[in-house]
Design a protein around this motif. Sequence first.
Motif, PDB file in Angstrom:
ATOM      1  N   ARG A 122     -15.270   1.034  -3.696  1.00 33.21           N
ATOM      2  CA  ARG A 122     -14.678  -0.369  -4.639  1.00 33.21           C
ATOM      3  C   ARG A 122     -13.433  -0.798  -3.699  1.00 33.21           C
ATOM      4  N   PHE A 123     -12.197  -0.216  -3.564  1.00 31.42           N
ATOM      5  CA  PHE A 123     -11.195  -0.447  -2.777  1.00 31.42           C
ATOM      6  C   PHE A 123     -11.312  -0.880  -1.319  1.00 31.42           C
ATOM      7  N   HIS A 124     -12.273  -0.617  -0.729  1.00 28.76           N
ATOM      8  CA  HIS A 124     -12.226  -0.718   0.440  1.00 28.76           C
ATOM      9  C   HIS A 124     -13.491  -2.323   0.650  1.00 28.76           C
ATOM     10  N   GLU A 150      -3.974  -3.865 -11.280  1.00 24.06           N
ATOM     11  CA  GLU A 150      -3.408  -2.520 -10.963  1.00 24.06           C
ATOM     12  C   GLU A 150      -4.490  -1.482 -12.038  1.00 24.06           C
ATOM     13  N   ALA A 151      -5.260  -1.906 -12.796  1.00 23.26           N
ATOM     14  CA  ALA A 151      -5.745  -1.145 -13.647  1.00 23.26           C
ATOM     15  C   ALA A 151      -7.058  -0.162 -13.141  1.00 23.26           C
ATOM     16  N   TRP A 152      -7.239  -1.431 -11.856  1.00 25.93           N
ATOM     17  CA  TRP A 152      -8.209  -0.715 -11.095  1.00 25.93           C
ATOM     18  C   TRP A 152      -7.771  -0.016  -9.637  1.00 25.93           C
ATOM     19  N   PHE A 153      -5.835  -0.127  -9.406  1.00 27.76           N
ATOM     20  CA  PHE A 153      -5.737   0.941  -8.371  1.00 27.76           C
ATOM     21  C   PHE A 153      -5.738   2.241  -9.476  1.00 27.76           C
ATOM     22  N   GLU A 160      -0.539   4.864  -2.557  1.00 28.47           N
ATOM     23  CA  GLU A 160       0.436   3.229  -2.679  1.00 28.47           C
ATOM     24  C   GLU A 160      -0.249   2.698  -0.995  1.00 28.47           C
ATOM     25  N   GLU A 161      -0.060   3.855  -0.099  1.00 28.83           N
ATOM     26  CA  GLU A 161       0.148   3.015   1.449  1.00 28.83           C
ATOM     27  C   GLU A 161      -1.118   2.265   1.529  1.00 28.83           C
ATOM     28  N   ASP A 162      -2.448   2.392   1.016  1.00 27.65           N
ATOM     29  CA  ASP A 162      -3.648   0.795   0.518  1.00 27.65           C
ATOM     30  C   ASP A 162      -3.161   0.381  -0.649  1.00 27.65           C
ATOM     31  N   GLN A 163      -2.225   0.687  -1.314  1.00 30.74           N
ATOM     32  CA  GLN A 163      -1.786  -0.369  -2.117  1.00 30.74           C
ATOM     33  C   GLN A 163      -1.207  -1.858  -1.784  1.00 30.74           C
ATOM     34  N   ARG A 164      -0.084  -1.129  -0.753  1.00 28.87           N
ATOM     35  CA  ARG A 164       0.807  -2.050  -0.154  1.00 28.87           C
ATOM     36  C   ARG A 164      -0.125  -3.133   0.950  1.00 28.87           C
ATOM     37  N   LYS A 165      -1.521  -2.209   1.776  1.00 31.99           N
ATOM     38  CA  LYS A 165      -2.044  -3.227   2.366  1.00 31.99           C
ATOM     39  C   LYS A 165      -3.086  -4.407   2.018  1.00 31.99           C
ATOM     40  N   LEU A 166      -3.692  -3.929   0.723  1.00 31.45           N
ATOM     41  CA  LEU A 166      -4.295  -4.811  -0.328  1.00 31.45           C
ATOM     42  C   LEU A 166      -3.081  -5.728  -0.719  1.00 31.45           C
ATOM     43  N   TYR A 167      -2.584  -5.723  -1.303  1.00 34.34           N
ATOM     44  CA  TYR A 167      -1.308  -7.120  -1.797  1.00 34.34           C
ATOM     45  C   TYR A 167      -0.908  -7.379  -0.500  1.00 34.34           C
ATOM     46  N   VAL A 168      -0.437  -6.811   0.317  1.00 34.91           N
ATOM     47  CA  VAL A 168      -0.419  -8.203   1.984  1.00 34.91           C
ATOM     48  C   VAL A 168      -1.074  -9.026   1.927  1.00 34.91           C
ATOM     49  N   GLU A 169      -2.094  -8.533   2.449  1.00 36.60           N
ATOM     50  CA  GLU A 169      -3.456  -9.390   2.319  1.00 36.60           C
ATOM     51  C   GLU A 169      -3.383 -10.474   1.375  1.00 36.60           C
ATOM     52  N   ILE A 170      -3.370 -10.019   0.061  1.00 35.41           N
ATOM     53  CA  ILE A 170      -3.218 -11.174  -1.026  1.00 35.41           C
ATOM     54  C   ILE A 170      -1.765 -12.034  -1.334  1.00 35.41           C
ATOM     55  N   SER A 171      -1.086 -11.466  -0.624  1.00 31.57           N
ATOM     56  CA  SER A 171      -0.008 -11.986  -0.423  1.00 31.57           C
ATOM     57  C   SER A 171      -0.223 -13.228   1.359  1.00 31.57           C
ATOM     58  N   LEU A 188       6.677  -8.648  -3.402  1.00 30.13           N
ATOM     59  CA  LEU A 188       7.334  -8.088  -4.242  1.00 30.13           C
ATOM     60  C   LEU A 188       6.265  -6.667  -4.565  1.00 30.13           C
ATOM     61  N   LYS A 189       5.438  -7.048  -4.850  1.00 30.68           N
ATOM     62  CA  LYS A 189       4.680  -5.939  -5.342  1.00 30.68           C
ATOM     63  C   LYS A 189       4.223  -4.922  -4.137  1.00 30.68           C
ATOM     64  N   ALA A 190       4.117  -5.861  -2.656  1.00 33.52           N
ATOM     65  CA  ALA A 190       4.430  -4.171  -1.498  1.00 33.52           C
ATOM     66  C   ALA A 190       5.186  -3.788  -1.434  1.00 33.52           C
ATOM     67  N   LEU A 191       6.339  -4.543  -1.994  1.00 27.05           N
ATOM     68  CA  LEU A 191       7.532  -3.278  -1.501  1.00 27.05           C
ATOM     69  C   LEU A 191       7.492  -2.837  -2.330  1.00 27.05           C
ATOM     70  N   GLY A 192       7.469  -2.896  -3.160  1.00 26.15           N
ATOM     71  CA  GLY A 192       7.473  -2.097  -4.574  1.00 26.15           C
ATOM     72  C   GLY A 192       7.077  -1.181  -4.369  1.00 26.15           C
ATOM     73  N   THR A 193       5.820  -0.542  -3.704  1.00 20.56           N
ATOM     74  CA  THR A 193       5.308   0.407  -3.279  1.00 20.56           C
ATOM     75  C   THR A 193       5.943   1.529  -2.331  1.00 20.56           C
ATOM     76  N   VAL A 194       6.778   1.047  -1.753  1.00 27.84           N
ATOM     77  CA  VAL A 194       8.034   1.520  -0.934  1.00 27.84           C
ATOM     78  C   VAL A 194       8.965   2.945  -1.847  1.00 27.84           C
ATOM     79  N   ASP A 195       8.349   4.300  -1.426  1.00 25.43           N
ATOM     80  CA  ASP A 195       9.092   5.745  -1.491  1.00 25.43           C
ATOM     81  C   ASP A 195      10.397   4.699  -1.325  1.00 25.43           C
ATOM     82  N   ARG A 196      10.940   5.281  -2.771  1.00 27.77           N
ATOM     83  CA  ARG A 196      12.759   5.084  -2.038  1.00 27.77           C
ATOM     84  C   ARG A 196      13.829   5.973  -2.039  1.00 27.77           C
TER      85      ARG A 196
END
Length: 433
Positions: A122-124, A150-153, A160-171, A188-196
């Motif tokens: 479903r993500f793809h 977020e519930a779907w994720f 997290e890399e795939d989450q970032r990909k979708l967040y960027v597309e939405i942005s 910001l949500k996309a940047l929040g997936t980056v490993d600190r």
Amino acid sequence: MATPQLLFVDGTFAELAQEIADYLQIGDSVRPLLEQENHEEALQLIVNASSALNATPEKEFTGAYNLLIHLVLQSSDPKKYLPTVCGNLQKPITSSPAHGFTLAANALSTIFNLVEPSNPVRFHVLLQITRFLRQHGQFELLKPRLKNLEAWFKDWNTAEEDQRKLYVEISEAAGEAGDAEESYHYLLKALGTVDRDDQEEITSEEVQKLSLQAVRLALLSPTRFDFQDLRALPSVQALGDSHPVYAQLLDIFTEQDLEDYNDFRDEHQGWIEKENLDHEKLQRKMRLLTFASLAASTPNREIPYANIAKALQIPAEDIEMWTIDVVRAKLVEGRLSQQQKVFLVHRTTYRVFGEKQWRELGTRVDQWKSVTDRLLAVVRKAQADAEAHREREQQELERKLADANLGGGGGGGGGKGGDRRRGPKQPRTDEDD
């Protein structure tokens, strides 16, 4: 998106596959594979030829794609075929230029809704739907779905890399649709997936590019005045090394004032124009932020007109206009006193809250405590005075009552202490002689 559709198909996989293969004019190639029960190879041939469905007459389009979707979802590995099917739907529907978008949107929605809710496939599909709606400038159709993201994720266990990909597309879809706030939110949500803890990822070209984009959006937004959440991100902090001038400008907007911004412009002449940043917008925002800082740092909550004009570098006659703007921006609440020539602060927003602000708050609390103590002393004295007055009145009442009792006492006796008054004198008669 379109209303979910259910598929009503009847027949075995082989029968249905042969039917659509004949429709696509590849029946002779598919038949031997189906006879050998080599369903996956047969399906691969059908999917490879499926782009021809975009030329299907409008009245047959939905039925043909529904049949194809049904066959793909019968596969042991739908993920292998769905990118091709979704990719076809993002191309022009040549048989119906007027209704092509609706037909394709319905088909994509059908795919998404027929895949099991917990299936990561479903993500793809959602990624393809996002790209499709972005391509057609229809971000508003995507927004209702995003509340479940977020519930779907979580259900899909999305990396997290795939989450970032979708967040960027939405942005980017939101930005292209003119929704700057939503664009910034998902960036910001996309940047929040980056490993600190992953310095290599933090400083990667992709992440630094996204961080820079977020800074630009925040600075140019006419409604965003809080930059602490942005500056707290490790990838944004890393801009101090990769893009130090941007990092310096962000620091100014986070906690400094108009004079610092003007000094920055003098120090980096032409840089703002070169970076396509709008000086007028930046200067206006900086004045509003400076006003907020001035209000927050004024202990007695009264700002003279002269102080406002000096801090904002504006003529006195513009003070009222800027006051209206800063109140409208919800940075400060208060009112102007034209008689006293001051702005009376009722409430203000701190741009940052660090050691300096704690000290200011401590000073203000001490002032409030001093005022409260004085008020309490006045109240206690008034209470004591009232009590003393009540006691005096009570005592006076008791004295008057005592006096009244003494004056009205009875009882007579003989002798000196008795009542010496005589009764009326009796008339004299002859018998008295």
